[in-house]
Design a protein around this motif. Structure first.
Motif, PDB file in Angstrom:
ATOM      1  N   UNK A 178      33.924  49.435   0.049  1.00 36.35           N
ATOM      2  CA  UNK A 178      34.371  49.734  -1.274  1.00 36.35           C
ATOM      3  C   UNK A 178      35.731  48.772  -1.406  1.00 36.35           C
ATOM      4  N   UNK A 179      36.571  48.810  -0.399  1.00 33.30           N
ATOM      5  CA  UNK A 179      37.566  47.911  -0.397  1.00 33.30           C
ATOM      6  C   UNK A 179      37.646  46.212  -0.706  1.00 33.30           C
ATOM      7  N   UNK A 180      36.405  45.912  -0.001  1.00 33.28           N
ATOM      8  CA  UNK A 180      35.807  44.383  -0.180  1.00 33.28           C
ATOM      9  C   UNK A 180      35.320  44.356  -1.541  1.00 33.28           C
ATOM     10  N   UNK A 181      34.481  45.212  -2.004  1.00 29.06           N
ATOM     11  CA  UNK A 181      34.211  45.307  -3.518  1.00 29.06           C
ATOM     12  C   UNK A 181      35.278  45.185  -4.370  1.00 29.06           C
ATOM     13  N   UNK A 182      36.255  45.986  -4.156  1.00 30.84           N
ATOM     14  CA  UNK A 182      37.389  45.929  -5.148  1.00 30.84           C
ATOM     15  C   UNK A 182      38.328  44.641  -4.951  1.00 30.84           C
ATOM     16  N   UNK A 186      39.717  39.292  -7.466  1.00 33.31           N
ATOM     17  CA  UNK A 186      39.596  37.776  -7.339  1.00 33.31           C
ATOM     18  C   UNK A 186      38.731  37.317  -8.451  1.00 33.31           C
ATOM     19  N   UNK A 187      37.736  37.878  -9.027  1.00 29.32           N
ATOM     20  CA  UNK A 187      37.303  37.391 -10.250  1.00 29.32           C
ATOM     21  C   UNK A 187      38.037  37.651 -11.384  1.00 29.32           C
ATOM     22  N   UNK A 188      38.829  38.963 -11.703  1.00 26.49           N
ATOM     23  CA  UNK A 188      39.543  39.051 -12.657  1.00 26.49           C
ATOM     24  C   UNK A 188      40.730  38.167 -12.580  1.00 26.49           C
ATOM     25  N   UNK A 189      41.261  37.743 -11.412  1.00 28.02           N
ATOM     26  CA  UNK A 189      42.506  36.722 -11.417  1.00 28.02           C
ATOM     27  C   UNK A 189      41.953  35.390 -11.993  1.00 28.02           C
ATOM     28  N   UNK A 190      40.715  35.197 -11.714  1.00 27.95           N
ATOM     29  CA  UNK A 190      40.133  33.717 -12.121  1.00 27.95           C
ATOM     30  C   UNK A 190      40.265  34.005 -13.808  1.00 27.95           C
ATOM     31  N   UNK A 191      39.735  35.095 -14.322  1.00 25.04           N
ATOM     32  CA  UNK A 191      39.602  34.948 -15.862  1.00 25.04           C
ATOM     33  C   UNK A 191      41.020  35.121 -16.105  1.00 25.04           C
ATOM     34  N   UNK A 192      41.964  35.899 -15.747  1.00 22.25           N
ATOM     35  CA  UNK A 192      43.324  35.955 -16.266  1.00 22.25           C
ATOM     36  C   UNK A 192      43.976  34.597 -16.079  1.00 22.25           C
ATOM     37  N   UNK A 193      43.711  33.964 -15.108  1.00 21.19           N
ATOM     38  CA  UNK A 193      44.277  32.644 -15.081  1.00 21.19           C
ATOM     39  C   UNK A 193      43.825  31.666 -16.214  1.00 21.19           C
ATOM     40  N   UNK A 194      42.654  31.714 -16.364  1.00 23.70           N
ATOM     41  CA  UNK A 194      41.858  30.793 -17.567  1.00 23.70           C
ATOM     42  C   UNK A 194      42.796  31.139 -18.979  1.00 23.70           C
ATOM     43  N   UNK A 195      43.096  32.661 -19.140  1.00 25.86           N
ATOM     44  CA  UNK A 195      43.365  33.054 -20.403  1.00 25.86           C
ATOM     45  C   UNK A 195      44.863  32.570 -20.483  1.00 25.86           C
ATOM     46  N   UNK A 242      42.493  40.908   5.463  1.00 25.53           N
ATOM     47  CA  UNK A 242      41.810  41.959   5.178  1.00 25.53           C
ATOM     48  C   UNK A 242      41.628  42.473   4.060  1.00 25.53           C
ATOM     49  N   UNK A 243      40.573  42.935   3.344  1.00 26.84           N
ATOM     50  CA  UNK A 243      40.545  43.293   1.713  1.00 26.84           C
ATOM     51  C   UNK A 243      41.584  44.138   1.384  1.00 26.84           C
ATOM     52  N   UNK A 244      42.063  45.191   2.091  1.00 23.85           N
ATOM     53  CA  UNK A 244      42.910  46.308   1.831  1.00 23.85           C
ATOM     54  C   UNK A 244      44.255  45.620   1.900  1.00 23.85           C
ATOM     55  N   UNK A 245      44.536  44.636   2.670  1.00 22.44           N
ATOM     56  CA  UNK A 245      45.936  43.742   2.554  1.00 22.44           C
ATOM     57  C   UNK A 245      45.719  42.982   1.474  1.00 22.44           C
ATOM     58  N   UNK A 246      44.841  42.361   1.050  1.00 25.38           N
ATOM     59  CA  UNK A 246      44.843  41.315  -0.002  1.00 25.38           C
ATOM     60  C   UNK A 246      44.971  42.370  -1.288  1.00 25.38           C
ATOM     61  N   UNK A 247      44.589  43.380  -1.581  1.00 24.26           N
ATOM     62  CA  UNK A 247      44.789  44.388  -2.706  1.00 24.26           C
ATOM     63  C   UNK A 247      45.970  44.670  -2.739  1.00 24.26           C
ATOM     64  N   UNK A 248      46.580  45.267  -1.670  1.00 22.16           N
ATOM     65  CA  UNK A 248      47.991  45.815  -1.732  1.00 22.16           C
ATOM     66  C   UNK A 248      48.938  44.570  -2.109  1.00 22.16           C
ATOM     67  N   UNK A 249      48.722  43.626  -1.563  1.00 23.94           N
ATOM     68  CA  UNK A 249      49.584  42.189  -1.739  1.00 23.94           C
ATOM     69  C   UNK A 249      49.194  41.790  -3.478  1.00 23.94           C
ATOM     70  N   UNK A 250      48.042  41.837  -3.895  1.00 24.12           N
ATOM     71  CA  UNK A 250      47.915  41.686  -5.226  1.00 24.12           C
ATOM     72  C   UNK A 250      48.704  42.443  -6.310  1.00 24.12           C
TER      73      UNK A 250
END
Length: 209
Positions: free
Chosen positions: A36-40, A45-54, A109-117
């Motif tokens: 679940x953490x990796x899916x999140x 990451x996909x949301x970041x890409x869309x927001x960056x383009x916007x 790690x996925x968890x660390x990435x999510x917390x950092x984001x």
């Protein structure tokens, strides 16, 4: 003999609130699985890409409009105000754009990435929120230069149109000020939401451990 039933607490607002609080605390202890953490993380990451383009598209649109006004309008105060606004937009949103293009590293790690984001989102929203007052000098300069009226003269707007009469007054500046206040509150709410998302991930990791 029939068994005696245990006494039940009376249904009161206090007991209902207590029950709801306990249920929320139990739900907050639900652990996230590694999958679940990796899916999140991939979703983030996909949301970041869309927001960056916007952000890039909106920034380029505002930049084009401001550069056109700087070139087209002859009023020095308005040109200075438009140039100031362009500088503020670059100052505020270019660092945010640079942070958003940083994706998850191969060994992170996925968890660390999510917390950092989520923490970077919170800090970024608050950083912009504390600097929104930098738009005020641009608004003042536009007001000193005649503001929207000068723009209408440059574009040859019909003097009898409703738009001309609307722009001939304080309404544009009042609307701009109200919009700035609303944006200030919106960035505050966005920072609170980012903090809640970070805490949710942190609690999920803690329950998993």
């Amino acid at each position: 003999m029939p068994e005696l039933e245990e006494p039940r607490e009376p249904d009161t607002p206090e007991t209902a609130w207590k029950s709801q609080t306990e249920e929320q605390e139990r739900s907050m202890q639900i652990a996230f699985t590694p999958e679940e953490l990796c899916t999140m993380a991939r979703s983030r990451e996909k949301l970041n890409a869309r927001v960056t383009r916007a952000i890039v598209a909106v920034t380029l649109a505002f930049t084009g409009v401001l550069l056109y006004n700087i070139h087209r309008l002859d009023q020095p105060w308005i040109r200075a105000g438009q140039a100031w606004m362009l500088g503020v937009i670059v100052y505020l949103f270019l660092p945010a754009l640079e942070r958003r293009v940083q994706l998850r590293g191969a060994g992170e790690p996925c968890a660390r990435f999510l917390e950092r984001q989520h923490e970077e989102r919170r800090c970024g929203y608050l950083w912009i929120r504390r600097r929104l007052f930098l738009f005020i000098p641009s608004m003042v300069a536009s007001w000193l230069g005649g503001g929207p009226m000068a723009a209408t003269w440059a574009r040859g707007l019909d003097l009898s149109s409703w738009l001309f009469h609307f722009l001939d007054g304080l309404w544009p500046f009042l609307i701009a000020g109200a919009a700035l206040v609303l944006v200030w509150f919106a960035f505050g709410k966005a920072a609170e939401k980012a903090a809640q998302d970070r805490e949710e991930v942190h609690r999920g990791i803690g329950a998993l451990e």
